[in-house]
Design a protein around this motif. Sequence first.
Motif, short mmCIF file in Angstrom:
data_model
loop_
_atom_site.label_atom_id
_atom_site.label_comp_id
_atom_site.label_asym_id
_atom_site.label_seq_id
_atom_site.Cartn_x
_atom_site.Cartn_y
_atom_site.Cartn_z
N GLU A 1 0.90 -1.26 0.15
CA GLU A 1 -0.33 0.17 0.23
C GLU A 1 0.72 0.85 0.02
O GLU A 1 0.38 2.50 0.29
CB GLU A 1 -0.93 0.11 1.25
N ILE A 2 2.04 0.85 -0.11
CA ILE A 2 3.32 2.02 -0.16
C ILE A 2 2.56 3.37 -1.18
O ILE A 2 2.61 4.56 -1.22
CB ILE A 2 4.19 2.05 -0.56
N TRP A 3 1.81 3.23 -2.45
CA TRP A 3 1.73 3.73 -3.43
C TRP A 3 0.67 3.88 -3.50
O TRP A 3 -0.28 4.77 -3.79
CB TRP A 3 2.56 2.84 -5.35
N SER A 4 0.05 3.20 -2.86
CA SER A 4 -1.58 3.98 -2.87
C SER A 4 -2.11 4.82 -2.03
O SER A 4 -2.89 5.44 -2.33
CB SER A 4 -2.68 2.36 -2.55
N GLN A 5 -1.26 4.92 -0.76
CA GLN A 5 -1.06 5.77 0.05
C GLN A 5 -1.17 7.08 0.03
O GLN A 5 -1.32 7.80 -0.07
CB GLN A 5 -0.28 5.27 1.53
#
Length: 160
Positions: free
Chosen positions: A148-152
Amino acid sequence: MSIDPDVQTEMDRICHEIVANVKYVGVFEVDFMLNDNGSLYVKQIIPTFGEAGRIFDRATTVSQFEQHLRAIAGMPLSDIQVVKPTVMAAFTHDQANAIRTQWTLKPNWHFSFYRQGHQDLDSQKLAGHILVQGDDVNKLLEQLEDTEIWSQDSADSENN
């Protein structure tokens, strides 16, 4: 996160047209834009070593740098063989701490942190990239998504 096969075919066709019609020797980057209705545009063509080309260092038997030198020296290019399926993801300074956590958890992730001066620490600028290797590209993409690094990042920018 994967590219539609028809879009990939069109990108390949455009790149072959560019190569056939541009009088240039060496590495260059072709950037594309795809809009919401599926129209594909060439954003830019620039003579440079692109960040996306770094994937060759892990995924194949060649590097973009060596291929460039071979091309400008008039030497034959090396045959490219895929060593292992690899995906690449760039990260910003805002994402760097989360990336450092993954560094300790993911043995199949290979990290590159870009050297920048203190004046370049804009939180949205690229801070580096990772190359993730495995046997199945879809599973590699799931690994990235599961963090979820890029979705955050997307959620944060929507909330601001």
